[in-house]
Design a protein around this motif. Structure first.
Motif: not given
Length: 517
Positions: A326-333, A479-498
């Protein structure tokens, strides 16, 4: 308000004369009696805590040193407590105090003492074993209910007070007492030097009313000074339990993570780059070699051979995972959750891909050599097994020799504890001379029988193998990390892959242990 119920006290008055000053007697401090003071601290005095031969303490009213009334000139270490006798000075204020004593308005005393030696037990009770009596106060309500005045001996009264004294001699009065006291010294379990201020075991005064304050203000002088002192004494104590809203809870970073993301097999073999395009790529391998022979006669054909190159197909596999924040988890931690999450993802990815490599290596080895379970701690058997397996590789792998020994933690434990007939480690770390290698429990690397040791927790149970590392190949594109924003949910999806793949290109270069009962 902390309440103490005091016993009824019989005050006996004796006729005095002009030659003899007024005296009072009683118990100042009872032994081994717990009193709870205003800040919640519980206190008791052990017998013998006071020096009965000390310099006479002051006798005052209500712990106000401006209201001197006499001296405490006799102290006795009695069975029940510290007994005292005090002499009142021949002043109008002292005669007023005697009148209040005989009337029963004053029927108890309270002490002001410097604690010198004291301890605090697990229940939080402060036990004073040595103290100096600074002053004794006439009070209406004491901290210790046993701290009472048992006798009042009066001088010849003032003419205006004669009738009052006669009316109040030999009377009994019962009083319900309550007291709050404040300890201004820090209780610690240790011997202590004398603190700046004495401990006063007395009732905490109540806050004055607005009328009382204004009246003292208008009078000014000593009256207003006493009012200010009363305000300071009656002010409530503020402790941490009263202010939880402004107490910070600090975080000590960095975040502890006990997962080790090492890749012993991948590090030992080495990861090759894979082609960028396609899901499958070809890894060519010579499976049939050319032939060479003697020319039987001049101008005759040489030996004919056929080179065969196999197209080993390697499939790229994708490994990874994702988290939605969530955006709050990113901002508040604090520390930032993104840093903690990426670090953990990298560790888990490393372990997952190493597990794939370890399983592929173990399952890709087809040649086995038996090893008796009863012989796992016999150095000679180990040496014979490794020599035999190396001979097999040399014979069947077109002249190759082993370079590594691969172990799971259990078989590594057997290897580390091998010792010779004199109980000396077979693989010493310090000052080895003519040793078979060097190993230690602080590192999962080393050398044994001339082979590089690779210990990996991802190998199957009871696994041991030796081989030439070039017979097994690993391919990877991180490939490392990649992130995508989800504006409707105020969240960010973070993935790590290779992308990761393995190939046992030459199993003849390996021999593994077949542990038998």
């Amino acid at each position: 308000m902390i309440r103490f119920n005091a016993d009824s006290t019989l005050i006996t008055a004796e006729a005095g004369d002009a030659e003899r000053p007024a005296r009072i007697a009683g118990i100042a401090v009872p032994w081994d009696t717990v009193a709870t003071v205003s800040d919640g601290q519980q206190v008791r005095f052990a017998r013998g805590a006071f020096d009965v031969d000390q310099k006479p303490a002051k006798l005052i009213e209500n712990h106000d040193l401006t209201q001197l009334r006499g001296v405490v000139d006799t102290l006795v270490d009695g069975n029940e407590g510290l007994e005292f006798e005090a002499t009142l000075a021949d002043t109008r204020a002292s005669r007023d105090a005697v009148a209040l004593l005989k009337a029963g308005a004053y029927d108890a005393v309270s002490v002001g003492a410097h604690p010198i030696k004291f301890t605090t037990d697990p229940e939080g009770v402060m036990t004073v074993t040595e103290a100096a009596l600074v002053e004794l106060s006439l009070v209406a309500v004491p901290a210790f209910k046993e701290a009472v005045i048992t006798e009042v001996a009066a001088t010849v009264p003032d003419p205006g007070d004669e009738q009052q004294e006669q009316d109040t001699d030999n009377t009994e009065q019962e009083h319900e007492e309550m007291s709050e006291a404040k300890i201004e010294a820090e209780p610690i379990e240790a011997e202590a030097t004398i603190p700046t201020n004495p401990i006063i075991f007395a009732q905490k005064p109540e806050l004055p009313s607005a009328v009382e304050y204004l009246s003292a203000f208008l009078k000014g002088g000593a009256d207003f000074d006493r009012m200010q002192t009363r305000l300071r004494a009656a002010a409530p104590d503020v402790v941490t339990n009263d202010v939880p809203g402004i107490l910070p809870t600090p975080i000590l970073g960095p975040v502890y993570n006990n997962f080790i993301g090492n890749r012993p097999v991948v590090d030992a073999i080495g990861a090759r780059a894979m082609p960028g395009g396609g899901k499958v790529f070809i890894r060519p391998e010579v499976t049939t070699h050319t032939s060479m022979g003697i020319q039987t006669n001049q101008n005759t054909d040489l030996t004919q051979g056929t080179l065969v190159v196999t197209d080993n197909q390697v499939t790229k596999n994708t490994y990874g995972g994702f988290e939605q924040l969530s955006e709050q988890a990113v901002d508040f931690t604090d520390p930032a959750i993104l840093t903690v999450l990426l670090d953990d993802m990298a560790r888990i990815y490393a372990n997952q891909t190493d597990d794939v490599a370890a399983d592929a290596l173990a399952s890709g080895i087809t040649t086995t050599r038996p090893f008796e379970a009863d012989d796992v701690l016999k150095p000679a058997v180990w040496a014979a097994w490794i020599a035999g397996a190396a001979r097999t590789i040399l014979s069947s792998a077109n002249g190759n020799l082993p370079t590594h020994i691969f172990l799971n933690p259990e078989s590594w434990g057997w290897l580390v504890q091998l010792s010779d007939d004199s109980k000396r480690p077979l693989f010493p770390q310090v000052g080895p001379m003519n040793a078979f290698g060097n190993l230690g429990v602080t590192e999962a690397v080393g050398n044994a029988f001339g082979l590089s040791v690779v210990v990996d927790r991802n190998f199957p149970a009871d696994f041991m193998a030796i081989g030439d590392a070039s017979g097994f190949e690993i391919y990877e594109q991180q490939k490392g990390a990649i992130q995508a924003s989800n504006p409707a949910e105020l969240s960010t999806t973070l993935a790590f892959r290779g992308y990761f793949a393995t190939l046992m290109i030459d199993s003849s270069k390996f021999v593994k242990m077949n542990l038998t009962a």
